[in-house]
Design an enzyme around this catalytic site. Structure first.
Site, short mmCIF file in Angstrom:
data_model
loop_
_atom_site.label_atom_id
_atom_site.label_comp_id
_atom_site.label_asym_id
_atom_site.label_seq_id
_atom_site.Cartn_x
_atom_site.Cartn_y
_atom_site.Cartn_z
N GLU A 84 -7.48 5.53 12.25
CA GLU A 84 -6.41 5.44 13.25
C GLU A 84 -6.20 6.76 14.00
O GLU A 84 -5.29 6.87 14.82
CB GLU A 84 -5.11 4.97 12.62
CG GLU A 84 -4.73 5.67 11.32
CD GLU A 84 -3.58 4.98 10.61
OE1 GLU A 84 -2.62 4.56 11.29
OE2 GLU A 84 -3.63 4.86 9.37
N ASP B 88 0.86 -1.18 0.00
CA ASP B 88 0.00 0.00 0.00
C ASP B 88 0.89 1.22 0.00
O ASP B 88 1.94 1.25 0.64
CB ASP B 88 -0.99 0.00 1.17
CG ASP B 88 -0.34 0.03 2.53
OD1 ASP B 88 -0.17 1.15 3.08
OD2 ASP B 88 -0.01 -1.04 3.07
#
Length: 345
Positions: free
Chosen positions: A120, A28
């Site tokens: 997050e 990613d």
């Protein structure tokens, strides 16, 4: 000192390579993988054995990754399955963020992997408010795209900031956990990971800087089916006892990152309280199996966070008191705090 520099040093930047176990590997990426505008050679990435790529699309309100379109198209042209993710900023409307993400997704080549909510940061929201925010976002992105989104998070954040809610356990999980073997302690009522972000330090052919590497919890055919929205039974490949030596060899620091972080967290709290000289953290980190260079990098990160008043003392206290988290969990927390501070500073 950048976050990538620390993680690269800490984990020794293992070289990603083709692998022999059944679980497909992928990367990613975000703008971090394009320092000073450097390009990614996606054909080299694919040739190194990477089957899929998640490309950051959007963050919060008003940010589109300037490399999203090019990376998506070039990775697709290299024969890789492509996906995307949105980094949540919960201080702003979930509905508006889902709408912006969906609009950008409409420009990505198809077929693609399902959309991803990267959660997050809690910002100013408590667990009840944050759960409501996630609920609003996933509901809206599913309405707009017709696809069930994946949730990306890490263990400490979900257990602390989301109060370990199991409300979202029917959504696919992409878990960040920097360890040498699949983690046993999966939060939120999930009984398996769909994707596992094993490390964020891999030296990947075709990239000029380190990148995150991931494993899919299924076979090559199941990955194709998952991308095509075909219901597949996952969770049988990345088991806690699997031997991952076939993937680039064993990484010593990944073994260390899977260890309990209580001693290192306690030392950091002692430094913050003025009861321990910061240089002593090097010795503590080394005692946990971390080499002198990476241990020094940890000290420098802690020093910088303290100097700017950004050290997450309440979170560190929770980690110390519970004693349930790994050194990898600690590093993800510190990295995220530093990234957030740099963005708002």
């Amino acid at each position: 000192m950048t976050a990538l520099a620390l993680v690269a040093a800490l984990l020794g930047a293992p070289k990603a390579a083709a692998f022999s176990i059944a679980s497909p590997q992928g990367v990613d990426v975000a703008s971090w993988q394009h320092p000073e505008g450097a390009a990614i050679n996606w054909r080299e990435v694919s040739a190194a054995g990477h089957r899929f790529a998640f490309v950051k699309a959007t963050e919060g309100i008003g940010y589109i990754n300037p490399y999203f379109a090019a990376d998506s198209q070039q990775a697709r042209n290299a024969g890789m399955l492509i996906g995307s993710y949105h980094m949540a900023r919960p201080n702003y409307s979930a509905t508006a963020q889902a709408a912006e993400y969906a609009a950008v997704l409409a420009t990505q080549p198809q077929p693609s992997l399902p959309p991803v909510l990267d959660i997050e940061y809690a910002e100013d929201l408590g667990p009840v408010e944050l759960s409501a925010w996630v609920r609003e976002f996933v509901t809206e992105i599913e309405r707009l795209t017709g696809r069930t989104p994946i949730i990306y998070t890490y263990r400490y954040f979900w257990q602390k900031n989301m109060a370990n809610t199991s409300e979202f356990s029917d959504y696919p999980l992409w878990l960040a956990a920097y360890e040498n073997r699949p983690p046993r302690d999966i939060p939120g009522g999930w009984n398996h990971m769909t994707f596992w972000q094993r490390a964020d330090n891999a030296v990947v052919p075709g990239m000029v800087t380190v990148a995150d590497v991931n494993l899919f919890n299924g076979s090559e055919q199941q990955l194709d089916d998952f991308s095509a929205d075909i219901d597949v039974h996952l969770g049988e490949v990345l088991t806690a006892g699997i031997d991952l030596d076939a993937i680039g060899g064993r990484v010593t620091e990944l073994e260390a990152l899977g260890s309990n972080n209580r001693e290192l967290v306690g030392a950091i709290l002692a430094v913050a309280a003025g009861a321990l000289a910061i240089g002593a953290l090097v010795v503590v980190a080394q005692s946990q199996g971390i080499d002198i260079g990476p241990a020094t990098e940890i000290v420098e990160r802690v020093r910088e966070l303290i100097a700017h008043g950004d050290l997450p003392v309440p979170d560190l206290q929770v980690m110390f008191q519970t004693g349930d988290y790994t050194i990898g969990d600690l590093l993800i927390l510190l990295k995220n705090v530093q990234h957030f501070a740099e963005q708002i500073g």
